[in-house]
Design a protein around this motif. Structure first.
Motif, PDB file in Angstrom:
ATOM      1  N   ASP A   1       0.963  -1.250   0.009  1.00  0.00           N
ATOM      2  CA  ASP A   1      -0.055  -0.064  -0.300  1.00  0.00           C
ATOM      3  C   ASP A   1       0.990   1.374  -0.081  1.00  0.00           C
ATOM      4  O   ASP A   1       1.864   1.390   1.016  1.00  0.00           O
ATOM      5  CB  ASP A   1      -1.003   0.041   1.208  1.00  0.00           C
ATOM      6  N   VAL A   2       0.918   1.868  -0.991  1.00  0.00           N
ATOM      7  CA  VAL A   2       1.546   3.282  -1.156  1.00  0.00           C
ATOM      8  C   VAL A   2       1.335   4.289  -0.115  1.00  0.00           C
ATOM      9  O   VAL A   2      -0.036   4.859  -0.241  1.00  0.00           O
ATOM     10  CB  VAL A   2       1.710   3.649  -2.573  1.00  0.00           C
ATOM     11  N   LEU A   3       2.078   4.987   0.507  1.00  0.00           N
ATOM     12  CA  LEU A   3       1.848   5.787   1.391  1.00  0.00           C
ATOM     13  C   LEU A   3       2.314   7.314   1.024  1.00  0.00           C
ATOM     14  O   LEU A   3       1.675   8.325   1.254  1.00  0.00           O
ATOM     15  CB  LEU A   3       2.512   5.703   2.792  1.00  0.00           C
ATOM     16  N   ALA A   4       3.450   7.125   0.072  1.00  0.00           N
ATOM     17  CA  ALA A   4       4.107   8.492  -0.452  1.00  0.00           C
ATOM     18  C   ALA A   4       4.934   8.078  -1.660  1.00  0.00           C
ATOM     19  O   ALA A   4       5.927   7.300  -1.325  1.00  0.00           O
ATOM     20  CB  ALA A   4       4.746   9.310   0.730  1.00  0.00           C
ATOM     21  N   ALA A   5       4.872   9.102  -2.527  1.00  0.00           N
ATOM     22  CA  ALA A   5       5.695   8.772  -3.881  1.00  0.00           C
ATOM     23  C   ALA A   5       6.240  10.259  -4.272  1.00  0.00           C
ATOM     24  O   ALA A   5       5.575  11.250  -4.420  1.00  0.00           O
ATOM     25  CB  ALA A   5       5.083   8.199  -4.901  1.00  0.00           C
TER      26      ALA A   5
ATOM     27  N   VAL B   1       9.032   6.333  -9.641  1.00  0.00           N
ATOM     28  CA  VAL B   1      10.213   5.236  -9.481  1.00  0.00           C
ATOM     29  C   VAL B   1      10.761   4.947  -8.041  1.00  0.00           C
ATOM     30  O   VAL B   1      11.456   3.729  -7.994  1.00  0.00           O
ATOM     31  CB  VAL B   1      11.456   6.001  -9.966  1.00  0.00           C
ATOM     32  N   ASP B   2       9.955   5.160  -7.279  1.00  0.00           N
ATOM     33  CA  ASP B   2      10.170   4.834  -5.838  1.00  0.00           C
ATOM     34  C   ASP B   2       9.044   5.295  -4.837  1.00  0.00           C
ATOM     35  O   ASP B   2       8.163   5.990  -5.361  1.00  0.00           O
ATOM     36  CB  ASP B   2      11.665   5.311  -5.160  1.00  0.00           C
ATOM     37  N   GLY B   3       9.307   5.105  -3.538  1.00  0.00           N
ATOM     38  CA  GLY B   3       8.233   5.518  -2.917  1.00  0.00           C
ATOM     39  C   GLY B   3       8.279   4.901  -1.275  1.00  0.00           C
ATOM     40  O   GLY B   3       9.165   4.056  -0.948  1.00  0.00           O
ATOM     41  N   VAL B   4       7.439   5.456  -0.324  1.00  0.00           N
ATOM     42  CA  VAL B   4       7.095   4.565   0.921  1.00  0.00           C
ATOM     43  C   VAL B   4       5.909   3.925   0.855  1.00  0.00           C
ATOM     44  O   VAL B   4       5.190   4.444   0.747  1.00  0.00           O
ATOM     45  CB  VAL B   4       7.383   5.630   2.048  1.00  0.00           C
ATOM     46  N   GLY B   5       5.731   2.769   1.395  1.00  0.00           N
ATOM     47  CA  GLY B   5       4.491   1.874   1.521  1.00  0.00           C
ATOM     48  C   GLY B   5       4.708   0.830   2.517  1.00  0.00           C
ATOM     49  O   GLY B   5       5.688   0.563   3.256  1.00  0.00           O
TER      50      GLY B   5
ATOM     51  N   GLY C   1       3.182  -6.163   6.871  1.00  0.00           N
ATOM     52  CA  GLY C   1       3.072  -5.028   7.720  1.00  0.00           C
ATOM     53  C   GLY C   1       4.159  -4.150   8.001  1.00  0.00           C
ATOM     54  O   GLY C   1       4.077  -3.257   8.682  1.00  0.00           O
ATOM     55  N   THR C   2       5.327  -4.435   7.416  1.00  0.00           N
ATOM     56  CA  THR C   2       6.649  -3.474   7.582  1.00  0.00           C
ATOM     57  C   THR C   2       6.341  -2.232   6.703  1.00  0.00           C
ATOM     58  O   THR C   2       5.912  -2.222   5.602  1.00  0.00           O
ATOM     59  CB  THR C   2       7.716  -4.251   7.201  1.00  0.00           C
ATOM     60  N   LEU C   3       6.953  -1.286   7.286  1.00  0.00           N
ATOM     61  CA  LEU C   3       7.033   0.103   6.522  1.00  0.00           C
ATOM     62  C   LEU C   3       8.499  -0.128   5.624  1.00  0.00           C
ATOM     63  O   LEU C   3       9.311  -0.282   6.182  1.00  0.00           O
ATOM     64  CB  LEU C   3       6.997   1.386   7.523  1.00  0.00           C
TER      65      LEU C   3
ATOM     66  N   TYR D   1      14.855  -4.927  -3.296  1.00  0.00           N
ATOM     67  CA  TYR D   1      15.038  -3.165  -3.902  1.00  0.00           C
ATOM     68  C   TYR D   1      14.168  -2.476  -2.636  1.00  0.00           C
ATOM     69  O   TYR D   1      13.983  -1.355  -3.021  1.00  0.00           O
ATOM     70  CB  TYR D   1      14.475  -3.215  -5.257  1.00  0.00           C
ATOM     71  N   SER D   2      14.065  -2.943  -1.611  1.00  0.00           N
ATOM     72  CA  SER D   2      13.533  -2.115  -0.529  1.00  0.00           C
ATOM     73  C   SER D   2      14.264  -2.202   0.679  1.00  0.00           C
ATOM     74  O   SER D   2      14.976  -3.007   1.069  1.00  0.00           O
ATOM     75  CB  SER D   2      12.076  -2.549  -0.369  1.00  0.00           C
ATOM     76  N   LEU D   3      14.084  -1.216   1.537  1.00  0.00           N
ATOM     77  CA  LEU D   3      14.687  -1.169   3.022  1.00  0.00           C
ATOM     78  C   LEU D   3      13.546  -1.072   3.959  1.00  0.00           C
ATOM     79  O   LEU D   3      12.521  -0.114   3.885  1.00  0.00           O
ATOM     80  CB  LEU D   3      15.425  -0.051   2.935  1.00  0.00           C
ATOM     81  N   ARG D   4      13.431  -1.739   5.175  1.00  0.00           N
ATOM     82  CA  ARG D   4      12.503  -1.604   6.245  1.00  0.00           C
ATOM     83  C   ARG D   4      12.794  -0.430   6.863  1.00  0.00           C
ATOM     84  O   ARG D   4      14.070   0.317   7.248  1.00  0.00           O
ATOM     85  CB  ARG D   4      12.602  -2.957   7.101  1.00  0.00           C
ATOM     86  N   LEU D   5      11.945   0.525   7.260  1.00  0.00           N
ATOM     87  CA  LEU D   5      11.964   1.626   7.857  1.00  0.00           C
ATOM     88  C   LEU D   5      11.117   1.602   9.196  1.00  0.00           C
ATOM     89  O   LEU D   5      10.574   0.851   9.551  1.00  0.00           O
ATOM     90  CB  LEU D   5      11.247   2.781   7.170  1.00  0.00           C
ATOM     91  N   PRO D   6      11.911   2.490  10.280  1.00  0.00           N
ATOM     92  CA  PRO D   6      11.419   2.371  11.635  1.00  0.00           C
ATOM     93  C   PRO D   6      10.114   3.151  11.761  1.00  0.00           C
ATOM     94  O   PRO D   6       9.733   3.792  10.689  1.00  0.00           O
ATOM     95  CB  PRO D   6      12.291   3.325  12.615  1.00  0.00           C
ATOM     96  N   GLU D   7       9.057   2.348  12.378  1.00  0.00           N
ATOM     97  CA  GLU D   7       7.726   2.914  12.421  1.00  0.00           C
ATOM     98  C   GLU D   7       7.555   4.510  12.788  1.00  0.00           C
ATOM     99  O   GLU D   7       6.867   5.185  12.616  1.00  0.00           O
ATOM    100  CB  GLU D   7       7.110   2.288  13.527  1.00  0.00           C
TER     101      GLU D   7
END
Length: 312
Positions: free
Chosen positions: A32-36, A63-67, A72-74, A97-103
């Motif tokens: 689920d995309v939160l920001a691009a 080309v990228d984003g945060v989702g 369940g991980t950000l 091609y992604s990185l887990r982000l802290p909540e």
């Protein structure tokens, strides 16, 4: 689902309904995309003009984003070749091609900063053996990528950071971000002020590049001192006439930094530290948050000092 949809290389995307993307392989994940972020690279690919563009109409840009992943991980993600774009309510990614982000992180800020920061980060860390104590000239420093470059150069230990751009008011603000000197691109003192730099981060390129090189070398005390000129952007054009005499009369290395010039695996190796610096708030960027439904209105909006972030 709703998405930005490109139906013509000559027109902005439209906010429209499109089929929800689903994973086709076990290695893929729906998010689920939160920001691009709306980046220059995104616009270039959507117009078919960027060298990495291979899209077939119609398609979703981004080309990228945060989702939020299906697990369940950000995540901050970069779209691998063949993956759908990020400017949609949902997309499909390759987890590697992604990185887990802290909540606790701000998804908007990460989506805004990663792409423009990556330009100078990869240029200094992957394309040249930049050392603490060296000096940097940034051409096009008033854009969002240039502003990030000032901060990245400071982070890398630059002893001198000369920021050059067109807008004097925006240049003056760069001192607070780490610039030791600021100068307009048309100021005749630019060459003398930057005569002893070790690296040039060039976000401008184009017709006047050769003239800028010559003006810098004119005042250089020792022409055997290596000058690494890194082409990272083309705001003034894709072609730059370089006098042959310039290359024969000084130790100048002209290189590029971008997709292809830096190996994909090397990029992925560099991203965790960059994400950490952005999440911590140590790298600053101006952000304009816009609903995805307004994508066609802001697509061609030009405010080089801030990054537009679209939120579904």
């Amino acid at each position: 689902m709703k998405a930005a949809v490109i139906t013509s290389f000559n027109h902005p995307p439209q906010y429209a309904d499109i089929a929800e993307p689903v994973p086709k392989h076990i290695q893929e994940m729906q998010v689920d995309v939160l920001a691009a972020g709306l980046h220059h690279l995104t616009r270039g690919r959507a117009s078919g003009a960027h060298y990495s563009s291979d899209a077939v109409l119609p398609f979703v840009p981004g080309v990228d984003g945060v989702g939020r992943g299906a697990d369940g991980t950000l995540r901050y993600f970069v779209q691998a070749p063949g993956q759908p774009g990020s400017m949609a309510e949902k997309t499909v990614i390759m987890p590697e091609y992604s990185l887990r982000l802290p909540e606790v992180c701000d998804p908007i800020r990460v989506a805004a900063a990663m792409n423009p920061a990556m330009a100078s980060w990869l240029a200094l860390r992957c394309r040249t053996g930049f050392l603490p104590g060296q000096k940097v000239l940034i051409l096009g420093a008033t854009g969002s990528s240039g502003q990030m470059a000032v901060q990245v150069a400071l982070y890398q230990g630059a002893a001198g950071i000369i920021a050059a751009g067109r807008n004097q008011q925006k240049l003056a603000a760069l001192a607070d971000l780490g610039a030791t000197d600021t100068v307009t691109l048309t100021d005749p003192k630019l060459g003398q002020l930057a005569s002893e730099v070790d690296v040039v981060l060039d976000f401008i390129w184009g017709e006047n590049t050769g003239k800028l090189m010559m003006s810098l070398l004119k005042y250089r005390k020792d022409r055997t001192q290596q000058l690494t000129w890194i082409h990272v952007g083309s705001m003034a054009g894709e072609e730059a006439p370089i006098p042959g005499a310039l290359l024969r009369s000084a130790d100048v290395q002209i290189i590029g930094s971008g997709l292809g010039a830096v190996d994909a695996q090397e990029i992925l190796t560099e991203l965790p530290l960059l994400v950490s610096e952005i999440v911590s708030g140590r790298l600053f960027i101006d952000v304009n948050v816009v609903p995805l439904s307004e994508v066609s209105c802001v697509w061609n909006m030009v405010n080089s000092s801030e990054r537009i972030v679209l939120t579904p």
